[in-house]
Scaffold this motif. Structure first.
Motif, short mmCIF file in Angstrom:
data_model
loop_
_atom_site.label_atom_id
_atom_site.label_comp_id
_atom_site.label_asym_id
_atom_site.label_seq_id
_atom_site.Cartn_x
_atom_site.Cartn_y
_atom_site.Cartn_z
N PHE A 55 -2.79 1.16 -5.20
CA PHE A 55 -2.82 -0.21 -4.67
C PHE A 55 -2.68 -0.25 -3.15
N HIS A 56 -1.77 0.52 -2.58
CA HIS A 56 -1.50 0.45 -1.14
C HIS A 56 -2.33 1.41 -0.31
N GLY A 57 -3.14 2.27 -0.91
CA GLY A 57 -3.92 3.25 -0.15
C GLY A 57 -4.90 2.59 0.80
N GLU A 64 -6.18 -0.92 -0.72
CA GLU A 64 -5.76 -1.67 0.46
C GLU A 64 -5.02 -2.97 0.14
N SER A 65 -4.24 -2.96 -0.95
CA SER A 65 -3.40 -4.09 -1.35
C SER A 65 -4.16 -5.39 -1.57
N ALA A 82 -0.92 -8.60 -5.15
CA ALA A 82 0.38 -8.34 -4.51
C ALA A 82 1.35 -9.45 -4.88
N GLY A 83 2.54 -9.06 -5.33
CA GLY A 83 3.59 -10.01 -5.63
C GLY A 83 4.32 -10.41 -4.37
N ALA A 84 5.36 -11.21 -4.52
CA ALA A 84 6.15 -11.70 -3.38
C ALA A 84 6.74 -10.56 -2.56
N GLN A 87 4.54 -5.60 -3.82
CA GLN A 87 4.20 -4.63 -4.86
C GLN A 87 3.19 -5.25 -5.83
N PRO A 88 2.36 -4.42 -6.46
CA PRO A 88 1.35 -4.97 -7.36
C PRO A 88 1.96 -5.58 -8.61
N GLU A 89 1.33 -6.66 -9.04
CA GLU A 89 1.69 -7.34 -10.30
C GLU A 89 0.41 -7.51 -11.09
N VAL A 90 0.52 -7.49 -12.41
CA VAL A 90 -0.65 -7.65 -13.25
C VAL A 90 -0.47 -8.86 -14.16
N THR A 91 -1.56 -9.59 -14.36
CA THR A 91 -1.64 -10.64 -15.35
C THR A 91 -2.78 -10.25 -16.27
N THR A 92 -2.52 -10.19 -17.58
CA THR A 92 -3.58 -9.85 -18.53
C THR A 92 -3.98 -11.08 -19.32
#
Length: 95
Positions: A55-57, A64-65, A82-84, A87-92
């Protein structure tokens, strides 16, 4: 599992490719695909794990976030963003 890195932008997707691959897009277009068949045997869980890991690479080493959408067939099956806390967050969606 191995993803197939392709250049961002517009691509032609056959109906078979759309049915047999998770496809990942960001605001600039196509990012990557993950095959459901061997040897990758991709699942939504493994695809999301790769997206989180990279995610952050920057500069070709990751995503690249950026917010990303994951599709299988014609459906959006997940969104990674990106969450607050950055960091990455997922919604399925659906099963």
């Amino acid at each position: 599992m191995s993803d197939i890195p392709l250049h961002s932008g517009k691509i032609q997707e056959s109906p078979e490719f759309r049915r047999d691959h998770y496809r990942v897009y960001d605001e600039n277009g196509f990012l990557s695909s993950f095959a459901l068949a061997a040897p990758s045997n991709a699942t939504l869980t493994t695809v999301v794990a790769v997206l989180f890991e990279r995610f952050h690479g920057m500069l070709g080493t990751g995503y690249e976030s950026k917010d990303m959408v994951v599709l299988l067939g014609p459906r959006i099956v997940a969104v990674v963003r990106a969450g607050a806390n950055g960091q990455p967050e997922v919604t399925t969606f659906g099963s």
